[in-house]
Design a protein around this motif. Sequence first.
Motif, PDB file in Angstrom:
ATOM      1  N   PHE A  84      14.744 -32.116 -68.725  1.00 31.50           N
ATOM      2  CA  PHE A  84      15.037 -31.587 -70.055  1.00 31.50           C
ATOM      3  C   PHE A  84      13.831 -31.740 -70.962  1.00 31.50           C
ATOM      4  CE2 PHE A  84      19.334 -32.385 -68.521  1.00 31.50           C
ATOM      5  CZ  PHE A  84      20.001 -31.258 -68.963  1.00 31.50           C
ATOM      6  N   LYS A  85      13.697 -30.807 -71.898  1.00 28.40           N
ATOM      7  CA  LYS A  85      12.704 -30.933 -72.953  1.00 28.40           C
ATOM      8  C   LYS A  85      13.418 -31.481 -74.174  1.00 28.40           C
ATOM      9  CE  LYS A  85       9.665 -27.289 -71.418  1.00 28.40           C
ATOM     10  NZ  LYS A  85       8.982 -26.048 -71.749  1.00 28.40           N
ATOM     11  N   THR A  86      12.753 -32.392 -74.870  1.00 29.25           N
ATOM     12  CA  THR A  86      13.332 -32.923 -76.095  1.00 29.25           C
ATOM     13  C   THR A  86      12.541 -32.351 -77.273  1.00 29.25           C
ATOM     14  OG1 THR A  86      12.029 -34.953 -75.964  1.00 29.25           O
ATOM     15  CG2 THR A  86      14.217 -34.987 -74.923  1.00 29.25           C
ATOM     16  N   LYS A 138      25.770 -31.780 -75.928  1.00 30.09           N
ATOM     17  CA  LYS A 138      26.270 -30.774 -76.876  1.00 30.09           C
ATOM     18  C   LYS A 138      25.130 -30.099 -77.629  1.00 30.09           C
ATOM     19  CE  LYS A 138      30.876 -32.707 -77.429  1.00 30.09           C
ATOM     20  NZ  LYS A 138      31.864 -33.223 -78.373  1.00 30.09           N
ATOM     21  N   PRO A 139      24.226 -30.829 -78.304  1.00 30.43           N
ATOM     22  CA  PRO A 139      23.126 -30.119 -78.963  1.00 30.43           C
ATOM     23  C   PRO A 139      22.164 -29.471 -77.966  1.00 30.43           C
ATOM     24  CG  PRO A 139      22.922 -32.490 -79.281  1.00 30.43           C
ATOM     25  CD  PRO A 139      24.235 -32.249 -78.639  1.00 30.43           C
ATOM     26  N   LEU A 140      21.983 -30.067 -76.791  1.00 28.11           N
ATOM     27  CA  LEU A 140      21.146 -29.419 -75.780  1.00 28.11           C
ATOM     28  C   LEU A 140      21.737 -28.063 -75.395  1.00 28.11           C
ATOM     29  CD1 LEU A 140      20.154 -32.367 -73.417  1.00 28.11           C
ATOM     30  CD2 LEU A 140      18.594 -30.946 -74.755  1.00 28.11           C
ATOM     31  N   TRP A 141      23.030 -28.016 -75.205  1.00 28.04           N
ATOM     32  CA  TRP A 141      23.732 -26.782 -74.862  1.00 28.04           C
ATOM     33  C   TRP A 141      23.506 -25.715 -75.927  1.00 28.04           C
ATOM     34  CZ3 TRP A 141      26.075 -24.593 -70.832  1.00 28.04           C
ATOM     35  CH2 TRP A 141      26.933 -23.527 -71.066  1.00 28.04           C
ATOM     36  N   HIS A 142      23.474 -26.163 -77.190  1.00 28.98           N
ATOM     37  CA  HIS A 142      23.297 -25.244 -78.314  1.00 28.98           C
ATOM     38  C   HIS A 142      21.836 -25.111 -78.746  1.00 28.98           C
ATOM     39  CE1 HIS A 142      27.582 -24.634 -79.025  1.00 28.98           C
ATOM     40  NE2 HIS A 142      27.715 -25.894 -78.668  1.00 28.98           N
ATOM     41  N   MET A 143      20.912 -25.678 -77.940  1.00 34.08           N
ATOM     42  CA  MET A 143      19.477 -25.617 -78.189  1.00 34.08           C
ATOM     43  C   MET A 143      19.112 -26.121 -79.588  1.00 34.08           C
ATOM     44  SD  MET A 143      18.455 -22.138 -76.167  1.00 34.08           S
ATOM     45  CE  MET A 143      19.783 -21.145 -76.796  1.00 34.08           C
ATOM     46  N   GLN A 144      19.709 -27.238 -79.962  1.00 40.39           N
ATOM     47  CA  GLN A 144      19.476 -27.805 -81.276  1.00 40.39           C
ATOM     48  C   GLN A 144      18.740 -29.139 -81.181  1.00 40.39           C
ATOM     49  OE1 GLN A 144      22.671 -29.554 -83.853  1.00 40.39           O
ATOM     50  NE2 GLN A 144      22.183 -27.748 -85.078  1.00 40.39           N
TER      51      GLN A 144
END
Length: 182
Positions: free
Chosen positions: A131-133, A106-112
């Motif tokens: 993925f980048k964290t 969910k936050p990945l989808w929203h780039m958060q």
Amino acid sequence: FLNRRLETHKVKLLVDLYDSIKEESVISFDKTQISADVINELNQNVDLNDKFISMPDKIVADIEDFTDINGYKDESSTLYLDTMVSIITETNFNNENDFISEKIFKPLWHMQPFIVLGRPHMLKYLKEIGFKTFDWLIDESYDSVEDNELRMEMVKIEILKLKDYTIDELKHNRFYAFYHQQ
């Protein structure tokens, strides 16, 4: 800080941080959604139980009716637009299941940026699959710690460090990292 079902690790984190972050945060939980493990832990830990009892019974920040909700992309985008960082309490923390739920996506989808309280090596795995964290903002060394109690303490420290950033500092860090990781 969204919590649907309150497992022991979620309750411990929530109880320990609630008073410190409640004014600046969007928090969601429902005390009726607790597991038998939580009830046992509350019965054995008077301090935890007292703190838990002192909190509101329910705070709904996202969606209350879960009848037709499953997975990601059913969440409110407003939550991610109105906040700067997510605190993810994964489904699994203590047991040997390395399942990654929709909560991280969910936050990945929203780039958060996010901090995750879950099994060790979850961030490492996300990086391995491309993925980048957010290690430019958060000390992600907690991810490699296999001792559950120590990992939880390290996550708490990172959450409290983020709490001390101003909105402008978070925006600047986010902007800087986005344009310099390309």
